[in-house]
Design a protein around this motif. Structure first.
Motif, PDB file in Angstrom:
ATOM      1  N   THR A 145      72.626 169.308  86.070  1.00  0.00           N
ATOM      2  CA  THR A 145      73.054 168.532  87.226  1.00  0.00           C
ATOM      3  C   THR A 145      71.869 168.216  88.138  1.00  0.00           C
ATOM      4  OG1 THR A 145      75.275 169.490  87.171  1.00  0.00           O
ATOM      5  CG2 THR A 145      74.548 168.547  89.264  1.00  0.00           C
ATOM      6  N   GLU A 146      71.017 169.191  88.366  1.00  0.00           N
ATOM      7  CA  GLU A 146      69.850 168.981  89.222  1.00  0.00           C
ATOM      8  C   GLU A 146      68.914 167.927  88.627  1.00  0.00           C
ATOM      9  OE1 GLU A 146      71.000 171.923  88.176  1.00  0.00           O
ATOM     10  OE2 GLU A 146      71.935 172.521  90.081  1.00  0.00           O
ATOM     11  N   GLU A 147      68.729 167.955  87.321  1.00  0.00           N
ATOM     12  CA  GLU A 147      67.855 166.974  86.672  1.00  0.00           C
ATOM     13  C   GLU A 147      68.460 165.575  86.724  1.00  0.00           C
ATOM     14  OE1 GLU A 147      65.731 169.951  83.404  1.00  0.00           O
ATOM     15  OE2 GLU A 147      67.618 168.927  82.921  1.00  0.00           O
ATOM     16  N   VAL A 148      69.770 165.473  86.569  1.00  0.00           N
ATOM     17  CA  VAL A 148      70.425 164.160  86.651  1.00  0.00           C
ATOM     18  C   VAL A 148      70.332 163.614  88.070  1.00  0.00           C
ATOM     19  CG1 VAL A 148      72.626 162.933  86.441  1.00  0.00           C
ATOM     20  CG2 VAL A 148      71.961 164.616  84.709  1.00  0.00           C
ATOM     21  N   ALA A 149      70.550 164.458  89.055  1.00  0.00           N
ATOM     22  CA  ALA A 149      70.445 164.022  90.444  1.00  0.00           C
ATOM     23  C   ALA A 149      69.035 163.539  90.759  1.00  0.00           C
ATOM     24  CB  ALA A 149      70.850 165.156  91.381  1.00  0.00           C
ATOM     25  N   ALA A 150      68.034 164.255  90.255  1.00  0.00           N
ATOM     26  CA  ALA A 150      66.637 163.866  90.488  1.00  0.00           C
ATOM     27  C   ALA A 150      66.325 162.551  89.792  1.00  0.00           C
ATOM     28  CB  ALA A 150      65.703 164.966  89.993  1.00  0.00           C
ATOM     29  N   ALA A 151      66.820 162.382  88.568  1.00  0.00           N
ATOM     30  CA  ALA A 151      66.588 161.135  87.830  1.00  0.00           C
ATOM     31  C   ALA A 151      67.294 159.961  88.498  1.00  0.00           C
ATOM     32  CB  ALA A 151      67.060 161.290  86.389  1.00  0.00           C
ATOM     33  N   SER A 152      68.479 160.216  89.052  1.00  0.00           N
ATOM     34  CA  SER A 152      69.217 159.172  89.759  1.00  0.00           C
ATOM     35  C   SER A 152      68.440 158.699  90.985  1.00  0.00           C
ATOM     36  CB  SER A 152      70.593 159.701  90.181  1.00  0.00           C
ATOM     37  OG  SER A 152      71.260 158.795  91.021  1.00  0.00           O
ATOM     38  N   ALA A 153      67.834 159.640  91.684  1.00  0.00           N
ATOM     39  CA  ALA A 153      67.085 159.301  92.897  1.00  0.00           C
ATOM     40  C   ALA A 153      65.772 158.605  92.596  1.00  0.00           C
ATOM     41  CB  ALA A 153      66.833 160.571  93.708  1.00  0.00           C
ATOM     42  N   SER A 154      65.120 158.995  91.498  1.00  0.00           N
ATOM     43  CA  SER A 154      63.777 158.478  91.202  1.00  0.00           C
ATOM     44  C   SER A 154      63.761 157.346  90.192  1.00  0.00           C
ATOM     45  CB  SER A 154      62.904 159.619  90.673  1.00  0.00           C
ATOM     46  OG  SER A 154      63.375 160.072  89.417  1.00  0.00           O
ATOM     47  N   GLY A 155      64.851 157.197  89.421  1.00  0.00           N
ATOM     48  CA  GLY A 155      64.861 156.199  88.355  1.00  0.00           C
ATOM     49  C   GLY A 155      63.994 156.590  87.170  1.00  0.00           C
ATOM     50  N   SER A 156      63.729 157.885  87.016  1.00  0.00           N
ATOM     51  CA  SER A 156      62.812 158.352  85.978  1.00  0.00           C
ATOM     52  C   SER A 156      63.461 158.501  84.613  1.00  0.00           C
ATOM     53  CB  SER A 156      62.222 159.707  86.392  1.00  0.00           C
ATOM     54  OG  SER A 156      63.253 160.664  86.586  1.00  0.00           O
ATOM     55  N   ALA A 157      64.772 158.306  84.520  1.00  0.00           N
ATOM     56  CA  ALA A 157      65.470 158.405  83.240  1.00  0.00           C
ATOM     57  C   ALA A 157      66.529 157.319  83.157  1.00  0.00           C
ATOM     58  CB  ALA A 157      66.110 159.783  83.075  1.00  0.00           C
ATOM     59  N   THR A 158      66.897 156.963  81.929  1.00  0.00           N
ATOM     60  CA  THR A 158      68.006 156.043  81.701  1.00  0.00           C
ATOM     61  C   THR A 158      69.287 156.859  81.663  1.00  0.00           C
ATOM     62  OG1 THR A 158      66.617 154.536  80.416  1.00  0.00           O
ATOM     63  CG2 THR A 158      69.000 154.355  80.117  1.00  0.00           C
ATOM     64  N   LEU A 159      70.208 156.579  82.570  1.00  0.00           N
ATOM     65  CA  LEU A 159      71.468 157.313  82.658  1.00  0.00           C
ATOM     66  C   LEU A 159      72.567 156.460  82.046  1.00  0.00           C
ATOM     67  CD1 LEU A 159      71.061 158.538  86.347  1.00  0.00           C
ATOM     68  CD2 LEU A 159      70.391 159.735  84.244  1.00  0.00           C
ATOM     69  N   LEU A 160      73.158 156.943  80.958  1.00  0.00           N
ATOM     70  CA  LEU A 160      74.151 156.163  80.220  1.00  0.00           C
ATOM     71  C   LEU A 160      75.535 156.775  80.383  1.00  0.00           C
ATOM     72  CD1 LEU A 160      72.359 155.344  76.832  1.00  0.00           C
ATOM     73  CD2 LEU A 160      72.652 153.868  78.830  1.00  0.00           C
ATOM     74  N   ASP A 161      76.446 156.008  80.946  1.00  0.00           N
ATOM     75  CA  ASP A 161      77.836 156.410  81.107  1.00  0.00           C
ATOM     76  C   ASP A 161      78.586 156.019  79.836  1.00  0.00           C
ATOM     77  OD1 ASP A 161      80.501 156.796  81.847  1.00  0.00           O
ATOM     78  OD2 ASP A 161      80.161 156.146  83.909  1.00  0.00           O
ATOM     79  N   ALA A 162      79.067 157.015  79.083  1.00  0.00           N
ATOM     80  CA  ALA A 162      79.712 156.768  77.789  1.00  0.00           C
ATOM     81  C   ALA A 162      81.195 156.451  77.917  1.00  0.00           C
ATOM     82  CB  ALA A 162      79.525 157.995  76.894  1.00  0.00           C
ATOM     83  N   ARG A 163      81.738 156.504  79.119  1.00  0.00           N
ATOM     84  CA  ARG A 163      83.178 156.340  79.306  1.00  0.00           C
ATOM     85  C   ARG A 163      83.609 154.873  79.191  1.00  0.00           C
ATOM     86  NH1 ARG A 163      83.878 158.910  85.095  1.00  0.00           N
ATOM     87  NH2 ARG A 163      82.196 157.404  85.429  1.00  0.00           N
TER      88      ARG A 163
END
Length: 312
Positions: free
Chosen positions: A173-191
């Motif tokens: 969760t902490e890594e996803v929150a950090a990536a969301s704030a920085s744009g450092s990862a591609t976040l894919l919603d599978a739903r």
């Protein structure tokens, strides 16, 4: 027997058994005929594990039963990781060690059902099991191919597997929150899109992780069967996916997301694809920024319309 012969016999007897090599013809997405051939050649050296469906009514000969619930947590978030001690016991009872080739089998009811197999596969991979596969189309594809089943229960001599966990394919969760704030990862919603757009919800508040993109798990299927690597890469490319950053797959509880992780990482071969196991059930339980989250009036209206729709 002379001294040399005796010494040779003792060394042969006491020497550790070599690790079982990856079976020839192995692939991470296994077709029924392919698995049948491998079982004919390697037999009990391959562990087949069914995790959904009615095992007692018929299963692949020699396969064991390990219900999906034993790999998942309880509500309110079944996506949360089980403790390593529990998972270690489950693996040991199946007679699995790090060098045991394992094929995970689901009932094959639909695309969602394969998410259970993908989540178990991800768990085993994270636990250091080296040779893993999913049966494409599950037990339904096996029986449709005219291959045999049996109804007798199968049990295994427990293994000496020592529990270990690797975070190479996990995002917290902490890594996803950090990536969301920085744009450092591609976040894919599978739903499905309704979840992504905040129009519907289940165990999580409506909306999606800030900055996430939609790549619905069902896009990778032809009926109840996952498409191959080339089609996965084409579909991902058509949705704008690029393999130039860490990719994190999420959904509500890490079930549908496991399909996207498996398709992109294990079949298509993209690098550094991770699963956010706890997914929106944990992420939305707080003050973290969400996209497409309705305001109170919108939430009340959508809740009412969803309730009425469920009635009819």
């Amino acid at each position: 027997m002379n001294r040399f012969a005796l010494a040779t016999a003792l060394v042969t007897t006491l020497a550790p058994i070599a690790a079982f090599a990856t079976p020839e013809g192995w692939s991470r997405l296994m077709e029924p005929a392919q698995l049948n051939t491998l079982l004919d050649e390697y037999g009990d050296d391959i562990r087949v594990v069914q995790i959904t469906g009615e095992y007692a009514e018929g299963h692949i000969p020699g396969s064991g039963w390990s219900p999906y619930a034993s790999w998942r947590s309880d509500m309110p978030n079944p996506g949360a990781l089980r403790d390593l001690g529990h998972l270690t016991t489950v693996v040991q009872e199946l007679g699995i060690d790090t060098d045991t080739p394992v094929v995970v089998v689901h009932a094959g009811r639909d695309a969602t059902d394969m998410g259970a197999a993908a989540r178990v596969y991800w768990t085993l991979r994270s636990m250091g099991i080296e040779d893993l596969a999913l049966l494409n189309g599950g037990l339904a594809a096996w029986t449709a191919a005219g291959l045999p089943t049996e109804t007798a229960d199968v049990s295994f001599f427990p293994s000496d597997y020592e529990g270990e966990w690797h975070n190479d394919w996990r995002a917290t969760t902490e890594e996803v929150a950090a990536a969301s704030a920085s744009g450092s990862a591609t976040l894919l919603d599978a739903r499905p899109e309704g979840f992504f757009d905040g129009l519907t919800w289940s165990v999580a508040a409506p909306g999606t992780v800030h900055g996430a993109e939609s790549l619905e798990y069902s896009d990778f299927f032809d009926g109840s069967r996952l498409v191959g690597a080339e089609d996965i890469r084409r579909i991902a490319s058509e949705t704008g996916f690029t393999d130039d950053t860490t990719t994190v797959s999420f959904c509500n509880t890490g079930h549908w997301a496991a399909i996207n992780w498996f398709a992109l990482s294990e079949v298509a071969g993209y690098n550094d694809v991770r699963l956010y196991a706890e997914s929106m059930a944990e992420y939305a339980d707080g003050e973290r920024p969400l996209d497409h989250a309705p305001n109170r009036l919108q939430y009340a209206w959508r809740a009412s319309t969803n309730w009425i729709a469920d009635l009819f």
